[in-house]
Motif scaffolding. Sequence first.
Motif, PDB file in Angstrom:
ATOM      1  N   SER A   1     -11.995 -49.446  -2.626  1.00 47.24           N
ATOM      2  CA  SER A   1     -11.540 -50.847  -2.109  1.00 47.24           C
ATOM      3  C   SER A   1     -12.239 -51.373  -0.936  1.00 47.24           C
ATOM      4  O   SER A   1     -12.259 -52.711  -0.923  1.00 47.24           O
TER       5      SER A   1
ATOM      6  N   LYS B   1     -14.059 -54.984  -0.905  1.00 47.14           N
ATOM      7  CA  LYS B   1     -13.749 -56.020   0.401  1.00 47.14           C
ATOM      8  C   LYS B   1     -15.061 -56.440   1.123  1.00 47.14           C
ATOM      9  O   LYS B   1     -15.292 -57.755   1.204  1.00 47.14           O
ATOM     10  N   LYS B   2     -15.910 -55.306   1.088  1.00 44.30           N
ATOM     11  CA  LYS B   2     -17.218 -55.767   2.076  1.00 44.30           C
ATOM     12  C   LYS B   2     -18.217 -56.491   1.016  1.00 44.30           C
ATOM     13  O   LYS B   2     -18.734 -57.548   1.478  1.00 44.30           O
TER      14      LYS B   2
ATOM     15  N   ALA C   1     -16.988 -58.872  -1.206  1.00 42.93           N
ATOM     16  CA  ALA C   1     -16.158 -60.133  -1.205  1.00 42.93           C
ATOM     17  C   ALA C   1     -16.718 -60.891  -0.105  1.00 42.93           C
ATOM     18  O   ALA C   1     -16.792 -62.110   0.213  1.00 42.93           O
TER      19      ALA C   1
ATOM     20  N   SER D   1      -5.803 -47.532   2.627  1.00 42.19           N
ATOM     21  CA  SER D   1      -6.415 -48.557   2.784  1.00 42.19           C
ATOM     22  C   SER D   1      -6.114 -49.435   4.051  1.00 42.19           C
ATOM     23  O   SER D   1      -6.696 -50.055   4.632  1.00 42.19           O
TER      24      SER D   1
ATOM     25  N   GLY E   1      -8.676 -50.454   6.740  1.00 41.46           N
ATOM     26  CA  GLY E   1      -8.640 -52.032   7.013  1.00 41.46           C
ATOM     27  C   GLY E   1      -8.588 -52.172   8.614  1.00 41.46           C
ATOM     28  O   GLY E   1      -9.461 -53.194   9.276  1.00 41.46           O
TER      29      GLY E   1
ATOM     30  N   GLU F   1      -8.116 -55.315  10.763  1.00 41.99           N
ATOM     31  CA  GLU F   1      -6.885 -55.700  10.417  1.00 41.99           C
ATOM     32  C   GLU F   1      -5.554 -55.474  11.391  1.00 41.99           C
ATOM     33  O   GLU F   1      -5.613 -54.423  11.898  1.00 41.99           O
TER      34      GLU F   1
END
Length: 136
Positions: free
Chosen positions: A18, A22-23, A25, A75, A79, A85
Amino acid sequence: MKKFVLLHLTFLEYAVASIFMKKAALFGVINARSFLFFFTGIMLFGGYSFMWQQDLKHFPLSVAMASKPVCLLWSTLFGFLIFGEVVSLRFFIGVIVIVAGIIIVSGEKTGASAPQKGSAESCAANAVGPGGTADA
């Protein structure tokens, strides 16, 4: 215990995949870096799928699925560490609930265990004759 460790390594692989997605994206759609991260994420998801099938051989589906929320924990941790995050107090309360649920569902049963579905003992215990009575 070893099988539970392998089960949770499967979930760790899912979380890592995952992160690669994300990287990908973050680098945009048509980009060499995004393609590399995307491809790596796809490969990791493929490995996760294979490992998940192997885990299902060793665990009842209810135990394996009850343990799956650990993916959210991994995750969120990644994050926080990799992407900065924010993690809230509500998240930590949720962690406690999830871990407690996993311990309750996957805890070993005490006493005599029921025969596995499809085993000879199970079939013999559930044998019913033509009149609706158990065959002896």
